[in-house]
Scaffold this active site. Structure first.
Site, PDB file in Angstrom:
ATOM      1  N   ASP A 281      17.603 -60.321  19.684  1.00 26.03           N
ATOM      2  CA  ASP A 281      16.780 -60.064  18.507  1.00 26.03           C
ATOM      3  C   ASP A 281      16.682 -58.544  18.367  1.00 26.03           C
ATOM      4  O   ASP A 281      16.992 -57.820  19.301  1.00 26.03           O
ATOM      5  CB  ASP A 281      15.401 -60.684  18.803  1.00 26.03           C
ATOM      6  CG  ASP A 281      14.395 -60.364  17.733  1.00 26.03           C
ATOM      7  OD1 ASP A 281      14.771 -60.436  16.561  1.00 26.03           O
ATOM      8  OD2 ASP A 281      13.253 -60.034  18.067  1.00 26.03           O
ATOM      9  N   LYS A 282      16.247 -58.048  17.217  1.00 22.53           N
ATOM     10  CA  LYS A 282      16.126 -56.592  17.070  1.00 22.53           C
ATOM     11  C   LYS A 282      14.674 -56.130  17.229  1.00 22.53           C
ATOM     12  O   LYS A 282      14.341 -55.393  18.151  1.00 22.53           O
ATOM     13  CB  LYS A 282      16.642 -56.160  15.696  1.00 22.53           C
ATOM     14  CG  LYS A 282      16.441 -54.665  15.430  1.00 22.53           C
ATOM     15  CD  LYS A 282      16.829 -54.294  14.031  1.00 22.53           C
ATOM     16  CE  LYS A 282      15.764 -54.627  13.028  1.00 22.53           C
ATOM     17  NZ  LYS A 282      14.636 -53.690  13.038  1.00 22.53           N
ATOM     18  N   THR A 283      13.822 -56.612  16.311  1.00 23.62           N
ATOM     19  CA  THR A 283      12.452 -56.108  16.264  1.00 23.62           C
ATOM     20  C   THR A 283      11.688 -56.419  17.540  1.00 23.62           C
ATOM     21  O   THR A 283      11.507 -57.573  17.872  1.00 23.62           O
ATOM     22  CB  THR A 283      11.718 -56.766  15.076  1.00 23.62           C
ATOM     23  OG1 THR A 283      12.613 -56.775  13.976  1.00 23.62           O
ATOM     24  CG2 THR A 283      10.469 -56.002  14.736  1.00 23.62           C
ATOM     25  N   PHE A 434       9.221 -50.376  -5.528  1.00 25.83           N
ATOM     26  CA  PHE A 434      10.525 -50.609  -4.889  1.00 25.83           C
ATOM     27  C   PHE A 434      10.885 -52.087  -5.021  1.00 25.83           C
ATOM     28  O   PHE A 434      10.048 -52.956  -4.806  1.00 25.83           O
ATOM     29  CB  PHE A 434      10.406 -50.240  -3.404  1.00 25.83           C
ATOM     30  CG  PHE A 434      11.654 -50.502  -2.615  1.00 25.83           C
ATOM     31  CD1 PHE A 434      12.609 -49.502  -2.485  1.00 25.83           C
ATOM     32  CD2 PHE A 434      11.879 -51.723  -2.003  1.00 25.83           C
ATOM     33  CE1 PHE A 434      13.768 -49.734  -1.754  1.00 25.83           C
ATOM     34  CE2 PHE A 434      13.035 -51.965  -1.282  1.00 25.83           C
ATOM     35  CZ  PHE A 434      13.984 -50.957  -1.157  1.00 25.83           C
ATOM     36  N   LYS A 458      12.291 -41.734  -4.998  1.00 26.87           N
ATOM     37  CA  LYS A 458      13.051 -41.747  -3.741  1.00 26.87           C
ATOM     38  C   LYS A 458      13.743 -43.096  -3.619  1.00 26.87           C
ATOM     39  O   LYS A 458      13.246 -44.106  -4.138  1.00 26.87           O
ATOM     40  CB  LYS A 458      12.131 -41.485  -2.546  1.00 26.87           C
ATOM     41  CG  LYS A 458      11.174 -42.598  -2.225  1.00 26.87           C
ATOM     42  CD  LYS A 458      10.511 -42.377  -0.894  1.00 26.87           C
ATOM     43  CE  LYS A 458       9.597 -43.562  -0.614  1.00 26.87           C
ATOM     44  NZ  LYS A 458       8.499 -43.268   0.242  1.00 26.87           N
ATOM     45  N   ARG A 487      17.571 -44.024   9.029  1.00 30.51           N
ATOM     46  CA  ARG A 487      17.460 -44.594   7.684  1.00 30.51           C
ATOM     47  C   ARG A 487      17.251 -43.453   6.714  1.00 30.51           C
ATOM     48  O   ARG A 487      16.269 -42.726   6.805  1.00 30.51           O
ATOM     49  CB  ARG A 487      16.283 -45.551   7.617  1.00 30.51           C
ATOM     50  CG  ARG A 487      16.531 -46.791   8.399  1.00 30.51           C
ATOM     51  CD  ARG A 487      15.587 -47.879   8.038  1.00 30.51           C
ATOM     52  NE  ARG A 487      15.645 -48.249   6.638  1.00 30.51           N
ATOM     53  CZ  ARG A 487      14.827 -49.148   6.107  1.00 30.51           C
ATOM     54  NH1 ARG A 487      13.925 -49.711   6.838  1.00 30.51           N
ATOM     55  NH2 ARG A 487      14.909 -49.461   4.841  1.00 30.51           N
ATOM     56  N   THR A 567      18.822 -60.907  13.534  1.00 29.95           N
ATOM     57  CA  THR A 567      17.489 -60.419  13.182  1.00 29.95           C
ATOM     58  C   THR A 567      17.065 -60.938  11.821  1.00 29.95           C
ATOM     59  O   THR A 567      17.906 -61.238  10.972  1.00 29.95           O
ATOM     60  CB  THR A 567      17.460 -58.873  13.201  1.00 29.95           C
ATOM     61  OG1 THR A 567      16.238 -58.428  12.657  1.00 29.95           O
ATOM     62  CG2 THR A 567      18.598 -58.293  12.384  1.00 29.95           C
TER      63      THR A 567
END
Length: 937
Positions: A281-283, A434, A458, A487, A567
């Site tokens: 997993d990532k998080t 966003f 942005k 990022r 993920t």
């Protein structure tokens, strides 16, 4: 006895598991009742209860959100344990209950909730809330925005909710599969060898009866032979292996290099020694889920973490100049002018970052100052930032650290504080949030002090490149920062005159009122502003990796283990983390699989991917589903050849599906690592489930077979403990088989010599003592054996690669041990017969003593690294045998043993049975040494 050992071991684990679950289910929550608030255990919460959940507390059941203590009438949820996403989610209470004066008034109303039946979809919900006692009755529609699912954490304020689903109907529980009981591949291989031995037993018995020409009651003879040779089947093997597993688990728990590691399932430690695919997993597993601002790039100059003080001094100089209005600029030197122009560029960039976001500063009482006072004075120690995305918070925290602090925000205005302590007021004229389609956000603000109107924006570099004025550095620098795993957000601005803004507003309002193609028209109006914007800067934010993630992944890669990252998070974040953690090395290309929705698109995209070589794959969950539906075989074949695979936006059940497919398609062992509730299915599905105890919950670590405190411990768990467990069990099982085959061979030779009579060679205690008291300790001491030191195993992960072929226990090694057993058994028996004394009793004494000595010498031959306990075991067994001779006078003549002739005969037989093997071992070590011996010598 054999079964009892296994049953007791499993029962102990079940009990531990039961007490842990009980502990988790006994967390205390507050429940609203007519008698006021009462404390209730989470296991006693029922549908319809009104539950109060505090900030940073986990939601105990699926609830409808009724009211919040927050002024703005909403709350943020952290959902990373449910869907793996790092972004916080905004949730809204039911408006008619939020309007009630106090929480206890909820009990006075007469209302009901109508909800859909429980299902697996965590991103959608349909229901209605009806209040009957108002006139007319109030009906409100409920959607996902009004829900608080279990396993999420309240990130702001205190909330009250009504429980909707509990137990098995919870969304998070429906997303986890039922746990299966895992059997190690090693155990299956041993079972296979035992079946072969059973076949051999039947064949040998039939051959013996055949050689008697099936005379007389031959069927009874078969049964007698089956009993005589029953030693061929090593009953004690199960006990030895089970006790071995307990030892391995104890060793893992006691390892000081990986503190806090827990073995929850001691059935499968050998599996750790032959993992081919690691799914992580990532998080929270690879990353800490904490965003950090790493880089500000202005085109001509870039500021990293070590040069932030320069940014700070530029900001300070701007605001101190403004305070003392500068005299005529004629007399200034060129250097000062350059410095000033630099300062104003930095200031413009920092101000843009401080204004263009959707972060709200919230003040909480900290025990010294109360909330209202903190809000009035913008008290620093009481301020917390709230936003749906952690990236945004990281940016605002950074502007605070360089001197420009966001201190207040509501629907229509923003307040910043300058380094000198002045409050700067800005009015928000428009805000463009966003979205995943637009990949950018914009805001139009008016500076109250000067009246200037500015449009800040942005977004991701792909969309911003076409919006900003032409420049020669944007693309290159974005590429550089992305390669480092940051990022990247591009920040730009455009100054508007009052007329320009009024004209835009009129067109914008007009577009918002249109009935046909509203969203298209609105987008067109906004796009008319998004032209020729002035590029201010690039910002680089990074999700902090857990300690030592890079070296651990490097070790796993060198050990021949392929790492896949599954993920629930967004594609951009996942790709950045993959680069940052060096899951994808600098030299490798990344192929981002386009979003496909049907068979034709999937076909084209797979063909495009097939042309790439040594290239990491990044694919989203939706595309993956389409590919697996139509081209499962082809897709898995291509993916398995990739050095690394990243699947983003994966649902929990999808993670488990990928694990299952890998097992079916490749036949290799998989290991899954995760820390959240959304990883439980994958952990339970994999051959080895490893849970990381996160800051969040313990769901994953409780469901796993092994629980570690940090990802970096995984390297040692596999390279050292996995490797040792597998090699030790292999040696132990083959030795136990050898031990039982030796005595069976002797019985066969004995029967053949005496006209195939079904007469036992050893009786009573001898046969029991042989496999227990005389040889048990030395044979079992093989579980302490190791071929290389743990430091060497960690330094050369390539040693692990050798195990993936399954060589320590294979048909080849099994056959070698069978041949050794037959050779030794025959030599001892024929030797004893050749040196036959006048009475039958002596043959038992000579052959049995030789057998015991041979076994002890063979253990010594097998051992690679001596441990003091092994020497103790060898001596203990020998002394036990010598001591017990006194009691065994009915089998062995004590007076005969003391003679010289006995001693030389036993010595000769033992030497003949063992010496050739010692010579062979020496020659093999000399001319074709195994890989580990090259490292130790």
């Amino acid at each position: 006895f054999v079964l009892a050992v296994t049953v007791i071991r499993e029962a102990a684990e079940e009990l531990r598991c039961y007490t842990r679950d009980k502990e988790v289910n006994s967390q205390i929550y507050s429940k609203l009742t007519a008698r006021g608030t009462v404390k209730v255990k989470s296991s006693n919460i029922q549908v319809g209860d009104l539950i109060i959940v505090e900030k940073n507390q986990r939601v105990p059941a699926d609830m409808i959100f009724l009211r919040t203590s927050e002024k703005n009438g909403s709350c943020f949820l952290r959902t990373d344990q449910l869907d793996g996403e790092t972004d916080w989610k905004l949730r809204l209470p039911v408006s008619c209950t939020q309007r009630l004066p106090t929480a206890s008034d909820l009990l006075q109303t007469r209302s009901y909730v109508y909800a859909e039946e429980p299902n697996i979809d965590i991103h959608n919900f349909v229901g209605t809330f009806t209040r009957e006692d108002s006139d007319p009755p109030v009906n409100e529609s409920l959607s996902i925005e009004n829900t608080l699912w279990a396993s999420t954490v309240i990130a702001s304020g205190t909330v009250v909710g009504v429980v909707l689903y509990t137990g098995r109907e919870l969304r998070s529980v429906m997303n986890t599969s039922n746990p299966r009981s895992k059997i190690g591949l090693f155990d299956l291989e041993v079972n296979c060898l035992t079946k072969i031995l059973f076949g051999a037993l039947v064949v040998v018995s039939l051959v013996m009866v055949a050689l008697q020409h099936f005379a007389g009651r031959w069927y009874l003879q078969i049964i007698r032979f089956l009993l005589l040779f029953s030693n061929i089947i090593p009953i004690s093997l199960r006990v030895n292996l089970d006790m071995g597993k307990i030892v391995y688990s104890w060793v893992i728990r006691r390892d000081s290099k990986i503190p806090g590691t827990v073995v929850r399932s001691s059935t499968i430690p050998e599996q750790l020694g032959r993992i081919s695919y690691l799914l992580t997993d990532k998080t929270g597993t690879l990353t800490q889920n904490e965003m950090v601002f790493k880089r500000l790039h202005l085109g001509t100059v870039a500021y990293g973490l070590d040069s932030m003080d320069e940014v700070q001094s530029h900001i300070f100089s701007i605001y101190t100049q403004q305070a003392q209005e500068p005299p005529a600029t004629k007399g200034l030197s060129v250097a000062t002018k350059v410095r000033r122009s630099m300062s104003s560029r930095v200031h413009e960039a920092v101000r843009a970052i401080a204004l263009c976001h959707n972060v709200t500063p919230v003040y909480e009482s900290n025990g010294v100052t109360d909330q209202a006072e903190a809000e009035r004075h913008y008290e620093d120690s009481c301020r917390v930032y709230q936003a749906s995305s952690p990236d945004e918070v990281a940016l605002v925290q950074w502007t605070e650290s360089v001197g420009l602090t966001l201190v207040g925000r509501d629907q229509s205005s923003v307040q910043l504080r300058s380094p000198g302590g002045h409050i700067l007021n800005f009015t928000i004229l428009q805000i463009f949030p966003f979205t995943y389609e637009s990949k950018r956000m914009g805001i139009i603000v008016r500076d109250e002090s000067s009246g200037e109107i500015t449009f800040y924006m942005k977004g991701a570099d792909v969309v911003m490149a076409g919006i900003v004025q032409y420049n020669d550095w944007l693309e290159e620098e974005c590429g550089n920062m992305a390669r480092e795993g940051l990022r990247v957000l591009v920040v730009a601005k455009k100054s508007l005159t009052e007329e320009q803004y009024q004209d835009f507003e009129a067109r914008y309002v007009q577009a918002k009122l249109s009935v046909h193609d509203r969203s298209l028209k609105v987008a067109t109006v906004i796009e008319s502003l998004e032209m020729e914007m002035e590029l201010l800067c690039l910002t680089g934010v990074e999700d902090q990796l857990q300690a030592d993630v890079r070296p651990t992944l490097e070790t796993l890669r060198n050990a021949g283990i392929k790492v896949w990252m599954l993920t629930g998070d967004k594609l951009e974040t996942a790709t950045c983390t993959a680069k940052n953690a060096h899951l994808v090395t600098r030299t490798q290309d990344i192929h981002v699989f386009r979003l496909v929705t049907n068979r034709g698109e999937a076909h084209l995209e797979l063909n495009a991917f097939r042309r790439k070589h040594d290239c990491a794959l990044v694919i989203s969950g939706d595309s993956l589903e389409v590919c697996l539906k139509y081209y499962e075989c082809e897709f898995m074949e291509l993916a398995c050849q990739c050095p690394a695979v990243v699947c983003c936006r994966c649902a929990p059940t999808q993670k488990a599906q990928i694990v299952r497919l890998l097992q079916e398609r490749t036949g290799r062992l998989t290991c899954a690592v995760g820390d959240g509730g959304n990883d439980v299915s994958m952990i339970q599905e994999a051959d080895c489930g490893v849970g990381v105890e996160g800051k969040e919950g313990k769901q994953a670590s409780l469901a796993a077979d092994f629980s570690i405190t940090q990802f970096k411990h995984l390297g040692r768990l596999l390279m050292v403990h996995g490797r040792n467990s597998y090699k030790r069990s292999a040696a132990l099982s083959q030795f136990v088989i050898h031990r039982s085959l030796c005595i069976s061979t002797m019985q066969a030779v004995f029967s053949s010599v005496f006209y195939f009579a079904s007469v036992p060679l050893y009786q009573g205690f001898l046969i029991i003592g042989y496999s227990t008291i005389y040889t048990m300790f030395p044979v079992f001491s093989l579980v302490l054996d190791k071929d290389v030191k743990s430091e060497v195993a960690m330094l050369y992960p390539e040693l692990y690669k050798d195990l993936l072929k399954g060589r320590p226990l294979s048909y080849k090694t099994f056959l070698i041990w069978v041949l050794i057993s037959i050779y030794q058994g025959s030599i001892i028996m024929y030797g004893a017969l050749l040196l036959f004394e006048s009475e039958f009793v002596h043959i038992v004494a000579i052959s049995f003593t030789s057998l015991i000595l041979t076994e002890l010498l063979m253990v010594a031959l097998t051992i690679q690294t001596w441990h003091w306990l092994m020497i103790v075991a060898e001596l203990l067994s020998l002394s036990c045998y010598i001591a017990s001779l006194v009691f065994l006078h009915e089998f062995i003549d004590v007076y005969f043993i003391a003679t010289l002739s006995f001693l030389w005969k036993v010595t000769v037989i033992t030497l003949v049975s063992c010496l050739p093997l010692y010579v062979l071992k020496y020659l093999r070590r000399r001319f074709s040494p195994p890989s580990y011996s090259k490292l130790t010598s």
